[in-house]
Design a protein around this motif. Sequence first.
Motif, PDB file in Angstrom:
ATOM      1  N   ASP A 143      29.487  44.561  70.289  1.00  0.00           N
ATOM      2  CA  ASP A 143      28.598  43.834  71.194  1.00  0.00           C
ATOM      3  C   ASP A 143      28.151  44.713  72.365  1.00  0.00           C
ATOM      4  O   ASP A 143      27.005  44.653  72.792  1.00  0.00           O
ATOM      5  N   ALA A 144      29.048  45.549  72.848  1.00  0.00           N
ATOM      6  CA  ALA A 144      28.695  46.437  73.961  1.00  0.00           C
ATOM      7  C   ALA A 144      27.623  47.432  73.530  1.00  0.00           C
ATOM      8  O   ALA A 144      26.662  47.680  74.263  1.00  0.00           O
TER       9      ALA A 144
ATOM     10  N   VAL B 220      25.393  47.040  71.180  1.00  0.00           N
ATOM     11  CA  VAL B 220      24.136  46.312  71.031  1.00  0.00           C
ATOM     12  C   VAL B 220      23.475  46.151  72.395  1.00  0.00           C
ATOM     13  O   VAL B 220      22.271  46.382  72.554  1.00  0.00           O
ATOM     14  N   GLN B 221      24.245  45.782  73.402  1.00  0.00           N
ATOM     15  CA  GLN B 221      23.691  45.596  74.741  1.00  0.00           C
ATOM     16  C   GLN B 221      23.168  46.898  75.327  1.00  0.00           C
ATOM     17  O   GLN B 221      22.104  46.929  75.950  1.00  0.00           O
TER      18      GLN B 221
ATOM     19  N   GLU C  83      19.868  47.768  73.576  1.00  0.00           N
ATOM     20  CA  GLU C  83      18.787  46.900  74.045  1.00  0.00           C
ATOM     21  C   GLU C  83      18.325  47.314  75.435  1.00  0.00           C
ATOM     22  O   GLU C  83      17.125  47.341  75.722  1.00  0.00           O
ATOM     23  N   ALA C  84      19.250  47.678  76.302  1.00  0.00           N
ATOM     24  CA  ALA C  84      18.892  48.106  77.657  1.00  0.00           C
ATOM     25  C   ALA C  84      18.073  49.400  77.600  1.00  0.00           C
ATOM     26  O   ALA C  84      17.090  49.548  78.327  1.00  0.00           O
TER      27      ALA C  84
ATOM     28  N   ARG D  24      14.577  48.533  76.414  1.00  0.00           N
ATOM     29  CA  ARG D  24      13.795  47.876  77.472  1.00  0.00           C
ATOM     30  C   ARG D  24      13.338  48.884  78.515  1.00  0.00           C
ATOM     31  O   ARG D  24      12.251  48.776  79.059  1.00  0.00           O
TER      32      ARG D  24
END
Length: 107
Positions: free
Chosen positions: A38-39, A41-42, A45-46, A49
């Motif tokens: 999960d980390a 993935v975050q 994504e950051a 962005r």
Amino acid sequence: DDERDNDDDDDERDDDDDEENDDGPREDAGDLMISWGDALVQVREAARRKGRRQHRPLLERDSGKSYEERLQSLGGRKRERLEENERKRLASLPVDQAFHATMRSFG
């Protein structure tokens, strides 16, 4: 006996692995934890962005005004002061050279 002890250790590690592979957040010692998956993935994504830009060579990048451009843009009192200081510097040049020559002669 050693083999049985090793098997017991493997079972304990397997139990720990199940906790680490949990995909959702979990509380551990009062802190909220998330899995590595999960980390990652975050983080990805950051980065997406943020929008990564391609590398631009240094000489192709925007730069500030050159020294000459800044001199040309001077006006008013600043230009007068610059010209006055330049005249003083040029007037003292022979005196400065004589001073330095004398000091060099002393060793």
